[in-house]
Write a protein that holds these residues in place. Sequence first.
Motif, PDB file in Angstrom:
ATOM      1  N   HIS A  22      22.382  33.573 -45.371  1.00  0.00           N
ATOM      2  CA  HIS A  22      22.381  34.967 -45.794  1.00  0.00           C
ATOM      3  C   HIS A  22      23.312  35.803 -44.916  1.00  0.00           C
ATOM      4  N   GLN A  23      23.221  35.623 -43.612  1.00  0.00           N
ATOM      5  CA  GLN A  23      24.078  36.352 -42.679  1.00  0.00           C
ATOM      6  C   GLN A  23      25.553  36.032 -42.904  1.00  0.00           C
ATOM      7  N   ARG A  24      25.853  34.766 -43.110  1.00  0.00           N
ATOM      8  CA  ARG A  24      27.249  34.344 -43.335  1.00  0.00           C
ATOM      9  C   ARG A  24      27.786  34.935 -44.632  1.00  0.00           C
ATOM     10  N   LEU A  25      27.005  34.867 -45.692  1.00  0.00           N
ATOM     11  CA  LEU A  25      27.423  35.444 -46.967  1.00  0.00           C
ATOM     12  C   LEU A  25      27.657  36.945 -46.817  1.00  0.00           C
ATOM     13  N   SER A  26      26.759  37.619 -46.135  1.00  0.00           N
ATOM     14  CA  SER A  26      26.891  39.059 -45.917  1.00  0.00           C
ATOM     15  C   SER A  26      28.193  39.389 -45.187  1.00  0.00           C
ATOM     16  N   GLN A  27      28.498  38.635 -44.140  1.00  0.00           N
ATOM     17  CA  GLN A  27      29.740  38.859 -43.391  1.00  0.00           C
ATOM     18  C   GLN A  27      30.965  38.655 -44.274  1.00  0.00           C
ATOM     19  N   LEU A  28      30.948  37.605 -45.069  1.00  0.00           N
ATOM     20  CA  LEU A  28      32.088  37.310 -45.945  1.00  0.00           C
ATOM     21  C   LEU A  28      32.274  38.387 -47.012  1.00  0.00           C
ATOM     22  N   VAL A  29      31.175  38.773 -47.638  1.00  0.00           N
ATOM     23  CA  VAL A  29      31.253  39.770 -48.708  1.00  0.00           C
ATOM     24  C   VAL A  29      31.690  41.120 -48.148  1.00  0.00           C
ATOM     25  N   ILE A  30      31.067  41.571 -47.068  1.00  0.00           N
ATOM     26  CA  ILE A  30      31.408  42.873 -46.491  1.00  0.00           C
ATOM     27  C   ILE A  30      32.841  42.854 -45.962  1.00  0.00           C
ATOM     28  N   GLY A  31      33.260  41.749 -45.355  1.00  0.00           N
ATOM     29  CA  GLY A  31      34.623  41.649 -44.855  1.00  0.00           C
ATOM     30  C   GLY A  31      35.665  41.833 -45.953  1.00  0.00           C
ATOM     31  N   ARG A  32      35.356  41.314 -47.109  1.00  0.00           N
ATOM     32  CA  ARG A  32      36.277  41.453 -48.249  1.00  0.00           C
ATOM     33  C   ARG A  32      36.093  42.798 -48.957  1.00  0.00           C
ATOM     34  N   TRP A  33      34.862  43.236 -49.136  1.00  0.00           N
ATOM     35  CA  TRP A  33      34.547  44.462 -49.871  1.00  0.00           C
ATOM     36  C   TRP A  33      35.103  45.699 -49.165  1.00  0.00           C
ATOM     37  N   LYS A  34      35.126  45.683 -47.825  1.00  0.00           N
ATOM     38  CA  LYS A  34      35.580  46.882 -47.108  1.00  0.00           C
ATOM     39  C   LYS A  34      37.037  47.201 -47.422  1.00  0.00           C
ATOM     40  N   ARG A  35      37.841  46.210 -47.741  1.00  0.00           N
ATOM     41  CA  ARG A  35      39.235  46.475 -48.137  1.00  0.00           C
ATOM     42  C   ARG A  35      39.275  47.292 -49.426  1.00  0.00           C
ATOM     43  N   PHE A  36      38.406  46.948 -50.359  1.00  0.00           N
ATOM     44  CA  PHE A  36      38.332  47.697 -51.616  1.00  0.00           C
ATOM     45  C   PHE A  36      37.821  49.115 -51.364  1.00  0.00           C
ATOM     46  N   HIS A  72      37.999  50.958 -48.548  1.00  0.00           N
ATOM     47  CA  HIS A  72      38.986  51.786 -47.856  1.00  0.00           C
ATOM     48  C   HIS A  72      40.164  52.140 -48.760  1.00  0.00           C
ATOM     49  N   ALA A  73      40.673  51.161 -49.500  1.00  0.00           N
ATOM     50  CA  ALA A  73      41.764  51.438 -50.435  1.00  0.00           C
ATOM     51  C   ALA A  73      41.293  52.398 -51.528  1.00  0.00           C
ATOM     52  N   GLY A  74      40.072  52.211 -52.000  1.00  0.00           N
ATOM     53  CA  GLY A  74      39.526  53.080 -53.049  1.00  0.00           C
ATOM     54  C   GLY A  74      39.380  54.513 -52.594  1.00  0.00           C
ATOM     55  N   ILE A  75      38.915  54.717 -51.368  1.00  0.00           N
ATOM     56  CA  ILE A  75      38.798  56.077 -50.842  1.00  0.00           C
ATOM     57  C   ILE A  75      40.171  56.738 -50.801  1.00  0.00           C
ATOM     58  N   LEU A  76      41.164  56.015 -50.331  1.00  0.00           N
ATOM     59  CA  LEU A  76      42.526  56.562 -50.291  1.00  0.00           C
ATOM     60  C   LEU A  76      43.017  56.911 -51.697  1.00  0.00           C
TER      61      LEU A  76
END
Length: 145
Positions: free
Chosen positions: A42-56, A58-62
């Motif tokens: 669960h922790q590993r999946l969370s890290q992977l998903v959040i690591g990728r999702w944060k790019r979307f 941050h780009a989305g906010i811009l």
Amino acid sequence: MFALDVVSRVIHIATAITLVGGSTFMLLVLMPSAKQLDDASHQRLSQLVIGRWKRFVHAGILLFILSGIYNYVRAIPNHEGDGIYHALVGTKILIALVIFFLASGLVGKSSKLEWMRKERAKWLARMLVLAVVVVVISGFLKVSG
């Protein structure tokens, strides 16, 4: 200018679809499913998903900020003296800023916002309620003339 108006509107709406849809998927599908995993997975999946999702995020906010400013500046001449329009747009902008803060906090690493990430589902749900309010205001503004 017409082509730029269309492109800006499409960017704004596509960004909303991506971020609100992605957040809804995370809250209603991914997070409940991930609870079925053992803690390490669960922790590993969370890290992977959040690591990728944060790019979307941050780009989305811009993209929201840039297209939103452009769309508002282009709309001003059509709404001179329309106090309700400007009040609702101002409300929408303020709510959007809160959403940007919550979204950034949920994908960030700041220790000062760890309290938010510890209750990710609660804050994600609140953020989505605010997003629905923004969509309602936007829909009203679009059809109210």
